[in-house]
Design a protein around this motif. Structure first.
Motif, mmCIF file in Angstrom:
data_model
loop_
_atom_site.group_PDB
_atom_site.id
_atom_site.type_symbol
_atom_site.label_atom_id
_atom_site.label_comp_id
_atom_site.label_asym_id
_atom_site.label_seq_id
_atom_site.Cartn_x
_atom_site.Cartn_y
_atom_site.Cartn_z
ATOM 1 N N THR A 182 -2.118 29.495 -1.318
ATOM 2 C CA THR A 182 -3.666 28.830 -0.811
ATOM 3 C C THR A 182 -3.572 28.923 0.643
ATOM 4 O O THR A 182 -4.479 29.307 1.105
ATOM 5 C CB THR A 182 -3.427 27.346 -1.336
ATOM 6 O OG1 THR A 182 -3.521 27.483 -2.932
ATOM 7 C CG2 THR A 182 -4.601 26.702 -0.955
ATOM 8 N N ALA A 183 -2.171 28.498 1.330
ATOM 9 C CA ALA A 183 -2.259 28.430 2.793
ATOM 10 C C ALA A 183 -2.781 29.822 3.521
ATOM 11 O O ALA A 183 -3.500 29.828 4.137
ATOM 12 C CB ALA A 183 -1.026 27.984 3.294
ATOM 13 N N LYS A 241 -4.324 32.083 1.806
ATOM 14 C CA LYS A 241 -5.723 32.544 1.366
ATOM 15 C C LYS A 241 -6.775 31.913 2.097
ATOM 16 O O LYS A 241 -7.803 32.475 2.405
ATOM 17 C CB LYS A 241 -5.791 32.217 -0.047
ATOM 18 C CG LYS A 241 -5.053 33.175 -0.874
ATOM 19 C CD LYS A 241 -5.806 34.374 -1.095
ATOM 20 C CE LYS A 241 -5.476 35.341 -2.544
ATOM 21 N NZ LYS A 241 -6.172 36.271 -2.788
ATOM 22 N N GLN A 242 -6.312 30.820 2.532
ATOM 23 C CA GLN A 242 -7.331 29.856 3.448
ATOM 24 C C GLN A 242 -7.412 30.725 4.643
ATOM 25 O O GLN A 242 -8.637 30.810 5.426
ATOM 26 C CB GLN A 242 -7.022 28.468 3.727
ATOM 27 C CG GLN A 242 -7.042 27.606 2.541
ATOM 28 C CD GLN A 242 -6.759 26.292 2.831
ATOM 29 O OE1 GLN A 242 -5.655 25.865 3.471
ATOM 30 N NE2 GLN A 242 -7.116 25.355 2.017
ATOM 31 N N PRO A 265 -9.073 35.265 3.003
ATOM 32 C CA PRO A 265 -9.448 35.362 1.593
ATOM 33 C C PRO A 265 -9.107 36.387 0.836
ATOM 34 O O PRO A 265 -9.144 36.394 -0.486
ATOM 35 C CB PRO A 265 -10.781 34.659 1.426
ATOM 36 C CG PRO A 265 -11.190 34.161 2.725
ATOM 37 C CD PRO A 265 -10.068 34.676 3.834
#
Length: 65
Positions: free
Chosen positions: A21-22, A24-25, A28
């Motif tokens: 998630t980190a 992809k933030q 993306p």
């Protein structure tokens, strides 16, 4: 660009999600592959290596080359 990081402290699937998630933030479009038994994270991204490493560190994990 393909980049490989050694990430210490990933012990469970929640850790894998947090790292993914980190990244992809930050990007993306990044492709993230985690090999938890070997503490390895492979990332395909256009982001600079240090930005990706910093995103992982901000989640509380130690990162080396």
């Amino acid at each position: 660009m393909n980049q490989t990081f050694t990430v210490q402290g990933m012990t469970c699937s929640h850790c894998e999600r947090a790292v993914t998630t980190a990244i992809k933030q930050l990007d993306p479009q990044a492709e993230v592959r985690i090999d938890r038994p070997h503490n390895r994270v492979d990332v395909t991204s256009t982001q600079p290596r240090e930005k990706i490493a910093e995103a992982i560190r901000e989640e509380g994990y130690a990162v080396s080359a």
